[in-house]
Design a protein around this motif. Structure first.
Motif, mmCIF file in Angstrom:
data_model
loop_
_atom_site.group_PDB
_atom_site.id
_atom_site.type_symbol
_atom_site.label_atom_id
_atom_site.label_comp_id
_atom_site.label_asym_id
_atom_site.label_seq_id
_atom_site.Cartn_x
_atom_site.Cartn_y
_atom_site.Cartn_z
ATOM 1 N N TRP A 65 -10.299 -2.953 0.573
ATOM 2 C CA TRP A 65 -9.684 -2.065 1.547
ATOM 3 C C TRP A 65 -10.358 -2.281 2.898
ATOM 4 O O TRP A 65 -11.588 -2.356 2.982
ATOM 5 N N ARG B 189 -10.474 -4.392 12.966
ATOM 6 C CA ARG B 189 -10.349 -4.083 11.543
ATOM 7 C C ARG B 189 -11.733 -4.182 10.909
ATOM 8 O O ARG B 189 -12.466 -5.140 11.135
ATOM 9 N N VAL C 91 -13.948 -1.572 4.310
ATOM 10 C CA VAL C 91 -14.236 -0.261 3.718
ATOM 11 C C VAL C 91 -14.940 -0.438 2.380
ATOM 12 O O VAL C 91 -16.017 0.102 2.157
ATOM 13 N N GLU D 210 0.831 -1.206 0.000
ATOM 14 C CA GLU D 210 0.000 0.000 0.000
ATOM 15 C C GLU D 210 0.862 1.252 0.000
ATOM 16 O O GLU D 210 1.985 1.249 0.490
ATOM 17 N N ASP E 105 -12.094 9.081 10.192
ATOM 18 C CA ASP E 105 -11.488 8.234 9.165
ATOM 19 C C ASP E 105 -10.034 7.908 9.496
ATOM 20 O O ASP E 105 -9.393 7.121 8.782
ATOM 21 N N ARG F 296 -9.770 -0.997 7.231
ATOM 22 C CA ARG F 296 -9.081 -0.027 8.074
ATOM 23 C C ARG F 296 -9.201 -0.434 9.531
ATOM 24 O O ARG F 296 -10.150 -1.121 9.916
ATOM 25 N N TYR G 131 -4.864 1.874 7.059
ATOM 26 C CA TYR G 131 -5.644 1.304 5.966
ATOM 27 C C TYR G 131 -4.869 0.148 5.344
ATOM 28 O O TYR G 131 -3.706 0.310 4.953
#
Length: 120
Positions: free
Chosen positions: A33, A42, A45, A6, A86, A35, A90
């Motif tokens: 994805w 976890r 997304v 990533e 947010d 996050r 990620y």
């Protein structure tokens, strides 16, 4: 073995945008994805499973957009109107399963993550 890397994380102010990338060492059908915020599990997304339409976590629809370039074996996440909530690490996940759920346990391969920090 599939390797995922990533990139694209960083620090932005609320309302800003970031574009994350995930380079895969080979084509693999399902990519997603996830996050993980500090102290939290976890969470999914968005994902793209082969040629199926993208799926998003309900709370993120309209702000995030997932896409993939199969010629480059790269997955992207465009994040707009970012909010402090947010803020997270990620992760890119991948699996050869055809229809995985957007859950960590359904994904086999993982990158090391890229950090996103959104300040108010």
């Amino acid at each position: 073995q599939v390797q995922l890397v990533e990139s694209g994380g960083g620090s932005v102010r609320a309302g800003g945008s970031l574009r994350l990338s995930c380079a895969s060492s080979t084509y693999i059908g399902s990519m997603a994805w996830f996050r993980q915020a500090p102290g939290k599990d976890r969470e999914g997304v968005a994902d793209i499973r082969a040629d199926n339409p993208p799926r998003y976590a309900d709370s993120l629809k309209g702000r995030f957009s997932i896409s993939r370039d199969n010629a480059k074996n790269t997955l992207y996440l465009q994040m707009n109107d970012l909010k402090p909530e947010d803020t997270a690490l990620y992760y890119c996940g991948a699996t050869s399963r055809l229809f995985p759920a957007l859950k960590p346990q359904d994904y086999l391969y993982w990158g090391q993550g890229t950090r996103v920090t959104v300040s108010s």
